[in-house]
Motif scaffolding. Structure first.
Motif, PDB file in Angstrom:
ATOM      1  N   UNK A 117       1.206  -0.854  -0.323  1.00 16.58           N
ATOM      2  CA  UNK A 117       0.257   0.215  -0.134  1.00 16.58           C
ATOM      3  C   UNK A 117       1.036   1.552  -0.073  1.00 16.58           C
ATOM      4  N   UNK A 118       0.930   2.041  -0.976  1.00 10.82           N
ATOM      5  CA  UNK A 118       1.141   4.067  -0.980  1.00 10.82           C
ATOM      6  C   UNK A 118       1.009   4.045   0.965  1.00 10.82           C
ATOM      7  N   UNK A 119       2.177   4.752   0.717  1.00 14.85           N
ATOM      8  CA  UNK A 119       2.131   5.679   2.277  1.00 14.85           C
ATOM      9  C   UNK A 119       1.988   7.189   1.960  1.00 14.85           C
ATOM     10  N   UNK A 120       1.735   8.107   2.195  1.00 19.10           N
ATOM     11  CA  UNK A 120       1.297   9.501   1.461  1.00 19.10           C
ATOM     12  C   UNK A 120       0.954   9.913   3.098  1.00 19.10           C
ATOM     13  N   UNK A 121       0.618  11.860   2.987  1.00 20.41           N
ATOM     14  CA  UNK A 121       0.566  12.400   3.111  1.00 20.41           C
ATOM     15  C   UNK A 121      -0.083  13.130   2.657  1.00 20.41           C
TER      16      UNK A 121
ATOM     17  N   UNK B 124      -1.408   5.098   5.273  1.00 20.53           N
ATOM     18  CA  UNK B 124      -1.143   3.701   4.226  1.00 20.53           C
ATOM     19  C   UNK B 124      -2.664   3.911   3.687  1.00 20.53           C
ATOM     20  N   UNK B 125      -2.733   3.928   1.604  1.00 18.46           N
ATOM     21  CA  UNK B 125      -3.856   3.964   0.982  1.00 18.46           C
ATOM     22  C   UNK B 125      -4.370   2.897   0.727  1.00 18.46           C
ATOM     23  N   UNK B 126      -5.703   2.483   0.444  1.00 19.18           N
ATOM     24  CA  UNK B 126      -5.963   0.962   0.195  1.00 19.18           C
ATOM     25  C   UNK B 126      -6.815   1.494  -1.530  1.00 19.18           C
ATOM     26  N   UNK B 127      -6.025   0.516  -2.119  1.00 15.08           N
ATOM     27  CA  UNK B 127      -6.283   1.135  -3.433  1.00 15.08           C
ATOM     28  C   UNK B 127      -8.306   1.674  -3.786  1.00 15.08           C
TER      29      UNK B 127
END
Length: 383
Positions: free
Chosen positions: A65-69, A130-133
């Motif tokens: 999962x991508x991790x973003x702010x 963390x961002x899910x699809x």
């Protein structure tokens, strides 16, 4: 007379040809010399091109999962580990927001789960997620401290933990974790935030993935490790495989043991101390204008102790920081001939760590201990 004139002309022509050839040879040599100089100058100014490692949460099924702010408008921004030198043992983790690289830190918290945030120049904080699809967001948290390390996870709404890793473009993997220099909860203040740990990407420590994590976000008690300390031996390793003792020396020549101390289950980032009776002295790489930075132990009153390796014939070798690569300072024992011996930490059961200087900040002086300027912190870290 005609023949004499022709002879003179031939001699002059021959000499002119010789002069032209001589100038041509000199010109070639000068051209070659200039080429070498230019090449050397170019090599000296070549800088390492940053390599950006992707920061991901890893699900049990192996998917990432991508991790973003996210800003207040809901816009997402990347979080990356930045490799800015040949070494990849200890990398900074940054959030990239509108041309600014924001430091990523774990904040001090009274609760068990500590927020992980990026901090802007203005002091604004942005939580890592963390961002899910499907767009669901899982918070990134500091879950539990083990000595100098704070284990980080992504936590789902149902309380499940996902590992957090840095993945290089070539397929290498590092652990994302918080690291601590200060034994107290608070490391420092940064732009109005109280910092608990600095977020870095380090070489994998397989045992840390198996540590038991607390399930409830309750008020946490003061940190107190429930662990029987393990002492690791610090040695200089000669080219033929001999291990030389490393000691600290006071002004009278008395020797103090120098050891790495494992004070928790983790052994990926351990303190190195000199022992004077019951006292434990910090060991640091000191700031200097010399080519190589000296490794010294520092007493409670600021007294400086030399740190040296001892050869079989009782000669002593200086321990020094030889070169810097990003956040790492390479440490060696230096012989009179300029030969360099590796410095390692050996556990009683045969495990091996590298002894390195680590830098938390980009600035030259990390801190001052009793007025003494410290260039880097000496630690035993995963190889």
């Amino acid at each position: 007379m005609k023949n004499s004139a022709q002879l003179v002309i031939k001699i002059i022509g021959y000499k002119l040809c010789m002069l032209i050839m001589l100038f041509a040879v000199i010109g070639c040599k000068e051209g070659t010399s200039k080429d070498k100089t230019t090449k050397t100058e170019t090599e000296n100014v070549v800088k390492f091109k940053d390599i950006f490692w992707n920061v991901k949460a890893i699900q049990p099924n192996g998917k990432s999962l991508d991790i973003k702010i996210f800003d207040n408008a809901g816009n997402g921004f990347d979080v990356k580990a930045v490799q800015n030198s040949e070494q990849d043992q200890l990398l900074d983790v940054k959030a990239f927001m509108e041309g600014e690289r924001l430091p990523v830190k774990i904040l001090v918290s009274k609760k068990q789960f500590s927020p992980v945030v990026a901090i802007s120049q203005k002091g604004n904080t942005y939580k890592l997620k963390a961002v899910t699809p499907e767009g669901e967001q899982h918070q990134i948290i500091g879950v539990r401290r083990f000595g100098n390390v704070v284990i980080m996870k992504a936590v789902t709404q149902k309380g499940k933990f996902y590992a957090v890793k840095a993945l290089s473009p070539s397929g290498k993997s590092n652990d994302i974790k918080g690291i601590k220099i200060n034994p107290q909860d608070k490391e420092m203040s940064l732009r109005g935030s109280q910092i608990y740990a600095h977020v870095k990407a380090m070489h994998p420590a397989p045992n840390e993935d198996n540590f038991v994590m607390p399930k409830r976000n309750i008020t946490k008690p003061p940190y107190k490790p429930n662990f029987k300390r393990i002492i690791w031996n610090i040695k200089a390793v000669t080219p033929d495989g001999k291990n030389l003792d490393i000691k600290a020396f006071d002004a009278e020549g008395n020797m103090l043991d120098v050891k790495a101390t494992q004070d928790s289950k983790q052994h990926s980032l351990m303190n190195i101390r000199a022992f004077e009776g019951e006292a434990e002295l910090a060991v640091k790489i000191m700031d200097t204008e010399d080519e190589h930075a000296p490794v010294k132990a520092i007493g409670a009153d600021g007294t400086i102790y030399d740190v040296k390796a001892i050869t079989e014939d009782n000669a002593t070798l200086e321990i020094k920081g030889i070169s810097r690569e990003g956040n790492i300072v390479n440490v060696k024992a230096v012989t009179e001939n300029g030969d360099l011996y590796a410095v390692k930490a050996f556990s009683p059961d045969g495990k091996l760590n590298a002894v390195k200087g680590i830098k938390i900040f980009e600035r030259k002086i990390e801190m001052r201990v009793k007025g003494n300027p410290v260039y880097a912190h000496l630690k035993a870290i995963s190889q």
